[in-house]
Design an enzyme around this catalytic site. Structure first.
Site, PDB file in Angstrom:
ATOM      1  N   GLU A 114       0.873  -1.174   0.000  1.00 18.66           N
ATOM      2  CA  GLU A 114       0.000   0.000   0.000  1.00 18.66           C
ATOM      3  C   GLU A 114       0.908   1.221   0.000  1.00 18.66           C
ATOM      4  O   GLU A 114       1.757   1.368   0.880  1.00 18.66           O
ATOM      5  CB  GLU A 114      -0.954  -0.004   1.200  1.00 18.66           C
ATOM      6  CG  GLU A 114      -2.050  -1.063   1.092  1.00 18.66           C
ATOM      7  CD  GLU A 114      -2.885  -0.974  -0.184  1.00 18.66           C
ATOM      8  OE1 GLU A 114      -3.035   0.139  -0.739  1.00 18.66           O
ATOM      9  OE2 GLU A 114      -3.374  -2.015  -0.649  1.00 18.66           O
ATOM     10  N   CYS A 136      -1.543   9.134   3.713  1.00 20.40           N
ATOM     11  CA  CYS A 136      -1.574   8.654   2.329  1.00 20.40           C
ATOM     12  C   CYS A 136      -2.891   9.043   1.664  1.00 20.40           C
ATOM     13  O   CYS A 136      -2.955   9.181   0.448  1.00 20.40           O
ATOM     14  CB  CYS A 136      -1.397   7.148   2.290  1.00 20.40           C
ATOM     15  SG  CYS A 136      -2.565   6.273   3.331  1.00 20.40           S
TER      16      CYS A 136
HETATM   17  P1  NAP Z   1       9.119   4.855   2.976  1.00 20.99           P
HETATM   18  O1  NAP Z   1      10.301   5.746   2.990  1.00 20.99           O
HETATM   19  O2  NAP Z   1       8.777   4.163   1.722  1.00 20.99           O
HETATM   20  O3  NAP Z   1       9.396   3.774   4.140  1.00 20.99           O
HETATM   21  C1  NAP Z   1       8.437   2.790   4.482  1.00 20.99           C
HETATM   22  C2  NAP Z   1       9.153   1.638   5.171  1.00 20.99           C
HETATM   23  O4  NAP Z   1       9.994   0.974   4.227  1.00 20.99           O
HETATM   24  C3  NAP Z   1      10.073   2.090   6.304  1.00 20.99           C
HETATM   25  O5  NAP Z   1      10.043   1.153   7.347  1.00 20.99           O
HETATM   26  C4  NAP Z   1      11.423   2.095   5.619  1.00 20.99           C
HETATM   27  O6  NAP Z   1      12.512   2.006   6.502  1.00 20.99           O
HETATM   28  C5  NAP Z   1      11.311   0.860   4.755  1.00 20.99           C
HETATM   29  N1  NAP Z   1      12.292   0.769   3.685  1.00 20.99           N
HETATM   30  C6  NAP Z   1      13.032   1.765   3.120  1.00 20.99           C
HETATM   31  N2  NAP Z   1      13.860   1.252   2.178  1.00 20.99           N
HETATM   32  C7  NAP Z   1      13.655  -0.086   2.146  1.00 20.99           C
HETATM   33  C8  NAP Z   1      14.203  -1.167   1.399  1.00 20.99           C
HETATM   34  N3  NAP Z   1      15.143  -0.965   0.466  1.00 20.99           N
HETATM   35  N4  NAP Z   1      13.752  -2.412   1.632  1.00 20.99           N
HETATM   36  C9  NAP Z   1      12.785  -2.646   2.541  1.00 20.99           C
HETATM   37  N5  NAP Z   1      12.227  -1.661   3.310  1.00 20.99           N
HETATM   38  C10 NAP Z   1      12.655  -0.394   3.096  1.00 20.99           C
HETATM   39  O7  NAP Z   1       7.801   5.623   3.459  1.00 20.99           O
HETATM   40  P2  NAP Z   1       7.616   6.602   4.699  1.00 20.99           P
HETATM   41  O8  NAP Z   1       8.322   7.886   4.429  1.00 20.99           O
HETATM   42  O9  NAP Z   1       7.931   5.873   5.957  1.00 20.99           O
HETATM   43  O10 NAP Z   1       6.030   6.842   4.677  1.00 20.99           O
HETATM   44  C11 NAP Z   1       5.406   7.775   3.850  1.00 20.99           C
HETATM   45  C12 NAP Z   1       4.874   7.115   2.599  1.00 20.99           C
HETATM   46  O11 NAP Z   1       4.011   6.043   2.966  1.00 20.99           O
HETATM   47  C13 NAP Z   1       4.027   8.020   1.736  1.00 20.99           C
HETATM   48  O12 NAP Z   1       4.325   7.784   0.388  1.00 20.99           O
HETATM   49  C14 NAP Z   1       2.599   7.596   2.054  1.00 20.99           C
HETATM   50  O13 NAP Z   1       1.661   7.883   1.049  1.00 20.99           O
HETATM   51  C15 NAP Z   1       2.782   6.144   2.250  1.00 20.99           C
HETATM   52  N6  NAP Z   1       1.696   5.571   3.043  1.00 20.99           N
HETATM   53  C16 NAP Z   1       0.781   4.777   2.407  1.00 20.99           C
HETATM   54  C17 NAP Z   1      -0.289   4.260   3.113  1.00 20.99           C
HETATM   55  C18 NAP Z   1      -1.300   3.377   2.439  1.00 20.99           C
HETATM   56  O14 NAP Z   1      -1.963   2.604   3.135  1.00 20.99           O
HETATM   57  N7  NAP Z   1      -1.450   3.450   1.126  1.00 20.99           N
HETATM   58  C19 NAP Z   1      -0.425   4.546   4.469  1.00 20.99           C
HETATM   59  C20 NAP Z   1       0.536   5.349   5.089  1.00 20.99           C
HETATM   60  C21 NAP Z   1       1.592   5.846   4.360  1.00 20.99           C
HETATM   61  P3  NAP Z   1      13.290   3.348   6.970  1.00 20.99           P
HETATM   62  O15 NAP Z   1      12.295   4.167   7.710  1.00 20.99           O
HETATM   63  O16 NAP Z   1      14.363   2.808   7.801  1.00 20.99           O
HETATM   64  O17 NAP Z   1      13.759   4.034   5.716  1.00 20.99           O
END
Ligand code: NAP
Length: 488
Positions: free
Chosen positions: A252, A286
């Site tokens: 998601e 999101c």
């Molecule tokens: P993110 O940077 O994509 O990180 C999400 C998770 O993935 C974090 O735990 C991150 O760890 C991890 N991650 C990063 N690089 C990775 C890799 N190479 N392999 C595996 N995992 C990895 O997102 P965010 O900044 O935390 O959250 C904001 C984003 O989430 C926005 O785009 C928002 O729209 C989206 N979101 C979507 C929903 C939905 O249900 N559609 C809900 C909430 C948020 P680190 O923190 O250590 O980098």
């Protein structure tokens, strides 16, 4: 480090340090001098250790009665309910969320645990007539296995819970990697499971970076499925890696959520709901509203109302009960938001309010951004197409409903979308034609209920759905069983 709380990983029912000997800090976005705690900067070996613990626990947990598993979830719901204020304060401190919304997030987590706790007593298969009357033909849902949960910082309690509640009740064991910005909520989730006596190894927590721990949890041979919520670019990388190994994945991801304002809309309501959707929690949902597509000559009145309501919003720390616009998660995010607004202006947009960074007093200690409204935004502008994840709303004119739906759909995202109208035909046409997994009529694009499916279309999702009855699809495998009863 003296005097500060050193938080450990939770693996196999034990609190243990990372093998790296390194820590990373979590910082309060409302007060950059406030270190929430020191957390384990784990590596791939630590992730593997947690996967091993989850695999060891799988047989016993998976063969336990689903009713008994559900009982653990109901106990966790009670525990969270009793500790609402402690968890809500922690959310506010660690990710900056307004305390009212943080309490709401805890309430949502409680509701999810209750829903999936009760789900433990629901059917897990069907008996289907066979062409052969001697055959008992039935389906049975069985656990998928060890599941990695990789979660973002913006709902640091609700999102892990909405993944782990169904994962656990259907008999899987899990490893959670919370976002690096919000490891403390991960630790508090582990404390919850420990407090309610979840068997060792069923839930495991490993904190650390996405590149080290997250990557290992996607690539581990012991992992049967990966459930990820976060940004679209990271999600797409996880999809490629999981698919290449034949591992089940659920993503998601981001959104660019539009509302359409019809000429017959209640403009007062439309403006208030749009501002709430765009600016609460500084647009860091999101499902936050980021585009208002306005039909006809109501655009001037609607825009004036939006600006007036935006300027009335209280900007301040989440701990203040009145704050609506709170600091964004960190300095990098703030710079990205400010740069996105500048790009909106260079593309031809007009900043009607906001656009900068508030200063003076407590604003100087946190990562605040002014809530920003841009008019004269064109559908192909950067601010109209790309997720900014900040308190930024672009207003886009449209000629009629066909034009408006075309603009709304002309982005790669498809998470949530709304329409404001009193016209039932227009509302139903919109519901059918909009490319979004969540559709609101006269409602905020953000805000969903836990007992119904949640998820997006296009690049907002891998196409699977979380929560409600849909959750069973990802967290179980279906076996079809033929029993020949004719043997004498
Ligand atoms: P993110 O940077 O994509 O990180 C999400 C998770 O993935 C974090 O735990 C991150 O760890 C991890 N991650 C990063 N690089 C990775 C890799 N190479 N392999 C595996 N995992 C990895 O997102 P965010 O900044 O935390 O959250 C904001 C984003 O989430 C926005 O785009 C928002 O729209 C989206 N979101 C979507 C929903 C939905 O249900 N559609 C809900 C909430 C948020 P680190 O923190 O250590 O980098």
């Amino acid at each position: 480090m003296a005097g500060r709380n050193l938080n450990l990983n939770y693996v196999g029912g034990q609190w243990i340090p990372a093998s790296t000997g390194k820590i990373s800090q979590s910082i309060n976005p409302a007060d950059l001098n406030d270190v929430v705690g020191d957390f384990q900067a784990s590596n791939a070996a630590d992730a593997e250790g947690a996967v091993g613990a989850a695999a060891d626990a799988l047989r016993v947990w998976g063969s336990m009665s689903a009713l008994a598993r559900g009982g653990h979830l109901l106990a966790a719901a009670d525990y969270l309910n009793q500790n609402t204020e402690r968890y809500a304060q922690a959310i506010t401190r660690e990710c900056g969320k307004a305390i009212v919304e943080a309490r709401g997030e805890v309430g949502r987590a409680v509701a999810l645990l209750q829903y999936f706790g009760v789900e433990g007593s629901n059917p897990v298969g069907d008996v289907v007539p066979s062409v052969d009357p001697n055959i008992l033909l039935y389906t049975k849902r069985v656990p998928t296995g060890v599941v990695s949960l990789i979660t973002p910082w913006n709902f640091p309690l609700a999102i892990p819970i909405w993944k782990m509640a169904p994962a656990l009740v259907y008999g899987n064991t899990i490893v959670l990697k919370p976002a690096s910005a919000t490891p403390y909520l991960g630790v508090l989730i582990a404390e919850m499971w420990e407090a309610v006596g979840l068997p060792p190894g069923v839930f495991n927590l490993v904190t650390g970076s996405g590149g080290a721990v997250g990557d290992a949890l996607v690539g581990s041979d012991g992992v049967a499925a990966v459930s990820f919520t976060g940004s679209t670019p990271i999600g797409m990388g996880i999809a490629a890696s999981a698919a290449s190994r034949g591992v089940k994945f659920q993503l998601e991801m981001g959104g660019k959520n539009p509302v359409i304002v019809m000429p017959d809309a209640d403009l007062e309501q439309a403006a208030q709901v749009t501002v709430d959707g765009a600016m609460k929690y500084s647009g860091q949902k999101c499902t936050a509203t980021s585009r208002a597509i306005v039909i006809g000559n109501v655009i001037e009145d609607f825009t004036n109302l939006v600006v007036e309501k935006t300027e009335a919003l209280a900007i301040g720390p989440g701990a203040d009960a009145d704050s609506v616009v709170v600091p964004v998660i960190d300095e990098a995010s703030r710079q990205n938001i400010v740069a996105s607004v500048e790009r909106g202006v260079s593309d031809g947009g007009n900043v009607l309010t906001g656009g900068g960074v508030p200063s003076g007093g407590s604003y100087d200690g946190g990562t605040y951004v002014e809530p920003t409204v841009l008019s004269k935004v064109s559908p192909n502008d950067f601010v109209a197409c790309e997720e900014i994840f900040g308190p930024v709303l672009g207003i886009i004119p449209a000629a009629d409903i066909d034009d408006a739906i075309g603009i709304a759909n002309d982005v790669r995202y498809g998470l949530s979308a709304g329409i404001f109208t009193r016209n039932l035909n227009a509302a139903m046409q919109f519901a059918d034609r909009i490319e979004a997994g969540i559709v609101k009529v006269n409602g905020e694009t953000a805000g969903v209920e836990p007992q119904v499916p949640f998820g997006g279309m296009k690049s907002s999702s891998s196409g699977s759905r979380e929560q409600g009855k849909a959750a069973i699809e990802f967290f179980t495998e279906t076996k079809t069983i033929y029993v020949n009863q004719s043997a004498s």
